[in-house]
Design a protein around this motif. Structure first.
Motif, PDB file in Angstrom:
ATOM      1  N   LEU A 125       0.842  -1.211  -0.050  1.00 46.33           N
ATOM      2  CA  LEU A 125      -0.096  -0.142  -0.019  1.00 46.33           C
ATOM      3  C   LEU A 125       1.016   1.127  -0.028  1.00 46.33           C
ATOM      4  CD1 LEU A 125      -3.094  -1.094   2.647  1.00 46.33           C
ATOM      5  CD2 LEU A 125      -2.884  -0.699  -0.101  1.00 46.33           C
ATOM      6  N   GLU A 126       1.912   1.350   1.016  1.00 43.59           N
ATOM      7  CA  GLU A 126       2.882   2.456   0.826  1.00 43.59           C
ATOM      8  C   GLU A 126       3.469   2.668  -0.568  1.00 43.59           C
ATOM      9  OE1 GLU A 126       5.709   1.719   3.922  1.00 43.59           O
ATOM     10  OE2 GLU A 126       4.292   2.286   5.475  1.00 43.59           O
ATOM     11  N   ASP A 127       3.967   1.539  -1.211  1.00 46.39           N
ATOM     12  CA  ASP A 127       4.408   1.733  -2.485  1.00 46.39           C
ATOM     13  C   ASP A 127       3.594   2.014  -3.470  1.00 46.39           C
ATOM     14  OD1 ASP A 127       6.687   0.640  -1.447  1.00 46.39           O
ATOM     15  OD2 ASP A 127       6.557  -1.408  -2.489  1.00 46.39           O
ATOM     16  N   ALA A 128       2.456   1.635  -3.355  1.00 43.46           N
ATOM     17  CA  ALA A 128       1.491   2.258  -4.450  1.00 43.46           C
ATOM     18  C   ALA A 128       1.073   3.593  -4.139  1.00 43.46           C
ATOM     19  CB  ALA A 128       0.313   1.500  -4.162  1.00 43.46           C
ATOM     20  N   ASP A 129       1.073   4.107  -2.715  1.00 46.28           N
ATOM     21  CA  ASP A 129       0.806   5.541  -2.557  1.00 46.28           C
ATOM     22  C   ASP A 129       2.005   6.233  -2.838  1.00 46.28           C
ATOM     23  OD1 ASP A 129      -1.201   7.046  -1.284  1.00 46.28           O
ATOM     24  OD2 ASP A 129       0.415   7.266   0.495  1.00 46.28           O
ATOM     25  N   ALA A 130       3.350   5.781  -2.684  1.00 47.58           N
ATOM     26  CA  ALA A 130       4.584   6.623  -3.116  1.00 47.58           C
ATOM     27  C   ALA A 130       4.361   6.748  -4.764  1.00 47.58           C
ATOM     28  CB  ALA A 130       5.661   6.081  -2.615  1.00 47.58           C
ATOM     29  N   MET A 131       4.143   5.835  -5.594  1.00 49.17           N
ATOM     30  CA  MET A 131       4.104   5.766  -6.614  1.00 49.17           C
ATOM     31  C   MET A 131       2.940   6.690  -7.271  1.00 49.17           C
ATOM     32  SD  MET A 131       3.661   2.490  -9.400  1.00 49.17           S
ATOM     33  CE  MET A 131       2.002   2.861  -9.828  1.00 49.17           C
ATOM     34  N   ARG A 132       1.942   6.849  -6.644  1.00 54.58           N
ATOM     35  CA  ARG A 132       0.862   7.862  -7.009  1.00 54.58           C
ATOM     36  C   ARG A 132       1.158   9.303  -6.496  1.00 54.58           C
ATOM     37  NH1 ARG A 132      -2.865   4.293  -5.112  1.00 54.58           N
ATOM     38  NH2 ARG A 132      -2.792   5.137  -2.930  1.00 54.58           N
ATOM     39  N   ASP A 133       1.985   9.450  -5.825  1.00 54.72           N
ATOM     40  CA  ASP A 133       2.531  10.683  -5.359  1.00 54.72           C
ATOM     41  C   ASP A 133       3.484  11.310  -6.409  1.00 54.72           C
ATOM     42  OD1 ASP A 133       0.992  10.908  -3.058  1.00 54.72           O
ATOM     43  OD2 ASP A 133       2.328  10.759  -1.739  1.00 54.72           O
ATOM     44  N   ALA A 134       4.377  10.214  -6.660  1.00 55.86           N
ATOM     45  CA  ALA A 134       5.558  10.340  -7.620  1.00 55.86           C
ATOM     46  C   ALA A 134       4.958  10.943  -9.133  1.00 55.86           C
ATOM     47  CB  ALA A 134       6.461   9.479  -7.819  1.00 55.86           C
ATOM     48  N   GLN A 135       3.985  10.065  -9.588  1.00 53.80           N
ATOM     49  CA  GLN A 135       3.401  10.244 -10.820  1.00 53.80           C
ATOM     50  C   GLN A 135       2.438  11.811 -10.784  1.00 53.80           C
ATOM     51  OE1 GLN A 135       0.915   7.056 -11.056  1.00 53.80           O
ATOM     52  NE2 GLN A 135       2.221   5.995 -12.650  1.00 53.80           N
TER      53      GLN A 135
END
Ligand code: CA
Length: 104
Positions: A32-42
């Motif tokens: 979940l954290e990874d998905a969250d970080a990825m969305r933020d980066a995008q």
């Protein structure tokens, strides 16, 4: 629910031990954290690209005001490529957002 099919049962003995549960929860949390970080980066990248798009004309104006003929020419000839690239990034971002929200 049959426990032998539970994804947390990593050694396949049909039981979810405390350790397995801990590992499973930890894994899920990281996912979940990874998905969250990825969305933020995008999102950041998309805003950055859009910001560049909006500032582009100003850069051209500044270059011409500053008498930087070469810079102005370069910016002018880069514009079509640049705008297409930014449009591609933005389209990919919103496309992937739409895709992942459809999937859930
Ligand atoms: Ca087990």
């Amino acid at each position: 629910m049959s426990e032998s099919n539970h994804p947390a049962d990593t050694n396949g003995d049909g039981k979810v031990s405390d350790t397995e549960e801990q590992m499973y929860l930890e894994f899920k949390r990281k996912e979940l954290e990874d998905a969250d970080a990825m969305r933020d980066a995008q999102r950041k990248m998309t805003w950055f690209a859009l910001g560049g798009l909006l500032l582009y004309p100003f850069a051209v104006v500044l270059a011409s005001l500053a008498g930087l003929d070469e810079a102005q020419k370069t910016l002018g000839s880069m514009a079509p490529t640049y705008f297409v690239a930014v449009a591609g990034i933005v389209a990919a971002f919103f496309g992937s957002q739409a895709y992942s929200s459809n999937k859930k």
